[in-house]
Scaffold this active site. Structure first.
Site, PDB file in Angstrom:
ATOM      1  N   GLU A   1      -7.287   8.414   6.510  1.00 29.33           N
ATOM      2  CA  GLU A   1      -7.524   8.877   8.060  1.00 29.33           C
ATOM      3  C   GLU A   1      -7.771  10.141   7.896  1.00 29.33           C
ATOM      4  O   GLU A   1      -7.338  11.254   8.048  1.00 29.33           O
ATOM      5  CB  GLU A   1      -6.064   8.662   8.417  1.00 29.33           C
ATOM      6  CG  GLU A   1      -6.171   7.428   9.238  1.00 29.33           C
ATOM      7  CD  GLU A   1      -4.874   7.503  10.033  1.00 29.33           C
ATOM      8  OE1 GLU A   1      -4.360   9.015  10.289  1.00 29.33           O
ATOM      9  OE2 GLU A   1      -4.019   6.447   9.978  1.00 29.33           O
TER      10      GLU A   1
ATOM     11  N   ASN B   1      -7.434   1.885   9.988  1.00 27.77           N
ATOM     12  CA  ASN B   1      -6.203   1.778  10.972  1.00 27.77           C
ATOM     13  C   ASN B   1      -6.140   1.768  12.316  1.00 27.77           C
ATOM     14  O   ASN B   1      -7.170   2.615  12.715  1.00 27.77           O
ATOM     15  CB  ASN B   1      -5.730   3.368  10.089  1.00 27.77           C
ATOM     16  CG  ASN B   1      -5.139   2.689   8.445  1.00 27.77           C
ATOM     17  OD1 ASN B   1      -5.196   2.067   8.098  1.00 27.77           O
ATOM     18  ND2 ASN B   1      -4.917   4.425   8.608  1.00 27.77           N
TER      19      ASN B   1
ATOM     20  N   GLU C   1      -3.290   0.293   7.790  1.00 24.34           N
ATOM     21  CA  GLU C   1      -2.176  -0.122   9.116  1.00 24.34           C
ATOM     22  C   GLU C   1      -2.402  -0.537  10.370  1.00 24.34           C
ATOM     23  O   GLU C   1      -3.412  -0.499  11.071  1.00 24.34           O
ATOM     24  CB  GLU C   1      -2.384   1.700   8.854  1.00 24.34           C
ATOM     25  CG  GLU C   1      -1.121   2.645   8.161  1.00 24.34           C
ATOM     26  CD  GLU C   1      -1.908   3.779   8.054  1.00 24.34           C
ATOM     27  OE1 GLU C   1      -0.886   4.308   9.332  1.00 24.34           O
ATOM     28  OE2 GLU C   1      -1.707   4.695   7.398  1.00 24.34           O
TER      29      GLU C   1
ATOM     30  N   ARG D   1       0.829  -1.124  -0.325  1.00 25.00           N
ATOM     31  CA  ARG D   1       0.189   0.033  -0.112  1.00 25.00           C
ATOM     32  C   ARG D   1       0.855   0.791   0.478  1.00 25.00           C
ATOM     33  O   ARG D   1       1.377   1.784   1.217  1.00 25.00           O
ATOM     34  CB  ARG D   1      -0.766   0.079   1.648  1.00 25.00           C
ATOM     35  CG  ARG D   1      -1.916   0.952   1.055  1.00 25.00           C
ATOM     36  CD  ARG D   1      -2.579   1.464   2.968  1.00 25.00           C
ATOM     37  NE  ARG D   1      -3.139   2.877   3.248  1.00 25.00           N
ATOM     38  CZ  ARG D   1      -3.106   3.212   3.364  1.00 25.00           C
ATOM     39  NH1 ARG D   1      -2.994   3.029   4.752  1.00 25.00           N
ATOM     40  NH2 ARG D   1      -3.637   4.585   4.258  1.00 25.00           N
TER      41      ARG D   1
HETATM   42  O1  IFM Z   1       2.017   7.951  10.295  1.00 26.65           O
HETATM   43  C1  IFM Z   1       1.076   7.778  10.314  1.00 26.65           C
HETATM   44  C2  IFM Z   1       0.365   7.941   9.176  1.00 26.65           C
HETATM   45  O2  IFM Z   1       0.632   8.539   8.116  1.00 26.65           O
HETATM   46  C3  IFM Z   1      -1.210   7.420   9.493  1.00 26.65           C
HETATM   47  N1  IFM Z   1      -1.650   6.954  10.421  1.00 26.65           N
HETATM   48  C4  IFM Z   1      -0.730   6.531  11.737  1.00 26.65           C
HETATM   49  C5  IFM Z   1       0.917   6.856  11.298  1.00 26.65           C
HETATM   50  C6  IFM Z   1       2.081   6.268  12.916  1.00 26.65           C
HETATM   51  O3  IFM Z   1       1.372   7.729  13.094  1.00 26.65           O
END
Ligand code: IFM
Length: 459
Positions: free
Chosen positions: A167, A295, A366, A78
């Site tokens: 996000e 995430n 994530e 990804r």
């Molecule tokens: O690094 C970030 C990412 O860009 C978006 N989600 C959370 C990660 C960690 O903070």
């Protein structure tokens, strides 16, 4: 080996990154400035004044990074596409060299047997669009759809999985309310308008992706597991406000075709006086999705806002709707985030209970941890805490699947140490260490653990 969690055949294992966090080459081959270039170059905004100018130099070193992915054995990678590389001014002229870069990356991945998964917006808004109002204005959503059409036309034949936004909570609330992310605004109403226009942009982008005939379309949300700091009615009410601002503002329009019932008690006159919603928006936003990206990192302990005054010592972050307090008695990562893997299970099971069949299949897009890594005398990084974090969260994910949540994939955050936004390069999330002075990549123990875990599924 035996303590590896087991996943069904066909489950997708991947690794994730994002453009501004790794690419560098910020002014190369026609890329235009983004809000993160402006923000990170503004004194006092990021730790140590760090910027993404060079980052992991992935723009030039992507073959080496794809080789690391191949060696890792992942099914999918990804990455995100930098809008200002494709449409440097946010609208109008398309930059062929920007498209060529992603073309090369995608072909390199396919040649390595890795399925590309592309995120269209991981926060690098062209600065020219911010100058015209950014996500506060609807026009930005329309420009996003145009950029989506360009990217999908060029890459849609080879990229099967597309994520519109990453996000959006961070874009709207950290960007336009708390001011800790670009563009660094501190507004109430602007953030709510931004949240809505991000969703409109998502809906318009879904239409473009469908028109391009791509295989799978989704959006990634950082849903939070909000826990009350106490059993008091006030803290429980604060949890509802936090749930509204973190979760329901996205999931209700996306999955239930409505705005959150709790929005007035959360935002008061900021939302009742709004005029940014239009007839037809809910239908646009709520188009069917092939998957929901989630995430997940940590739970948040929430207290009523007056708590901020009552006990500042325990406060770790605030928002004008609630206070976040430290969870005692558990390990915290280098981000100061509490590690409570079972909250991952709870979040997913609750989501399924709330939305039932309206919840599409889930991809965890994530999950990972920043740790205070050290390079040992042997030159290696023995990141036992990150290994434990990944093992325990994968086990918690498997428990949610056993409880009936349809989860199809998991992407570790992140392949590489990278630019952690306002926190700069001090926070290391990678399963591969990056020495920023030399750009040398060193796989950590967590890389080897993840590789063995993936291999065990197939063995
Ligand atoms: O690094 C970030 C990412 O860009 C978006 N989600 C959370 C990660 C960690 O903070």
């Amino acid at each position: 080996m035996s303590d590896f969690p087991r996943f069904p055949a066909g489950f997708v294992f991947g690794a994730a990154t994002a453009s501004y966090q790794i690419e560098g080459a910020a002014a190369e081959d026609g890329r235009g400035p983004s809000i993160w270039d402006t923000y990170s170059h503004t004194p006092g905004r990021t730790a140590n004044g760090d910027t993404g100018d060079v980052a992991c130099d992935h723009y030039h070193r992507y073959p080496e990074d794809v080789a690391l992915l191949r060696e890792l054995g992942v099914d999918s990678y990804r990455f995100s596409i930098a809008w200002p590389r494709i449409v440097p001014d946010g609208s109008g002229t398309v930059n062929a060299k920007g498209l060529d870069f992603y073309d090369r990356l995608v072909d390199e991945l396919l040649a390595a047997g890795i399925e590309p998964a592309a995120t269209l917006y991981h926060w690098d808004l062209p600065q020219a669009l911010e100058d015209r109002g950014g996500w506060r204005v609807r026009e930005t959503a329309e420009r996003f759809a145009e950029y989506t059409a360009v990217a999908a036309e060029r890459l849609g034949d080879r990229v099967p999985r597309w994520i519109t936004l990453n996000e959006p909570w961070c874009s709207a609330f950290l960007g336009y309310s708390v001011g800790r992310h670009a563009p660094g605004a501190r507004e109430g109403r602007g953030a709510l308008a931004a949240a809505h226009h991000l969703l409109v942009g998502h809906g318009l982008a879904v239409r473009e992706l469908r028109a391009a005939g791509v295989r799978e379309v989704g959006i990634t949300l950082n849903l939070d597991r909000n826990l009350p700091a106490s059993g008091s009615d006030a803290d429980r009410a604060a949890v509802l406000r936090a749930d509204t601002q973190h979760n329901l503002v996205w999931t209700e329009p996306l999955l239930a075709g409505r705005y959150p019932a709790s929005e007035e008690e959360t935002w008061g006159e900021l939302i009742t006086g709004q005029d940014f919603r239009r007839d037809g928006d809910l239908e646009l936003i709520g188009q069917p999705l092939d998957f929901l990206g989630i995430n997940y990192y940590r739970p948040i302990v929430v207290a009523d806002a007056p708590y901020r005054e009552a006990d500042p010592a325990r406060r770790v972050a605030t928002d004008n709707r609630y206070a976040e307090v430290r969870l005692e008695g558990v390990r915290h990562t280098a981000m100061n985030w509490p590690v409570v893997p079972e909250t991952f299970t709870d979040l997913l099971v609750d989501l399924k209970e709330r939305y039932g069949d309206a919840l599409p299949p889930v991809h965890i897009t994530e999950n990972g941890s920043a740790e205070a890594d050290e390079v040992g005398a042997d030159g290696a990084v023995h990141d036992a805490e990150r290994v434990a974090y990944l093992r325990d969260h994968l086990t918690a994910l498997r428990a949610a699947m056993d409880a009936g949540v349809d989860v199809r994939g998991y992407y570790v955050w992140s392949l590489l140490d990278n630019f952690e936004w306002a926190l700069g390069y001090d926070k290391r999330f990678g399963i591969v260490r990056v020495d920023y002075a030399t750009q040398r990549r060193t796989p950590k123990d967590s890389y080897r653990w993840y590789r063995a875990m993936i291999a065990a599924q197939r063995g």
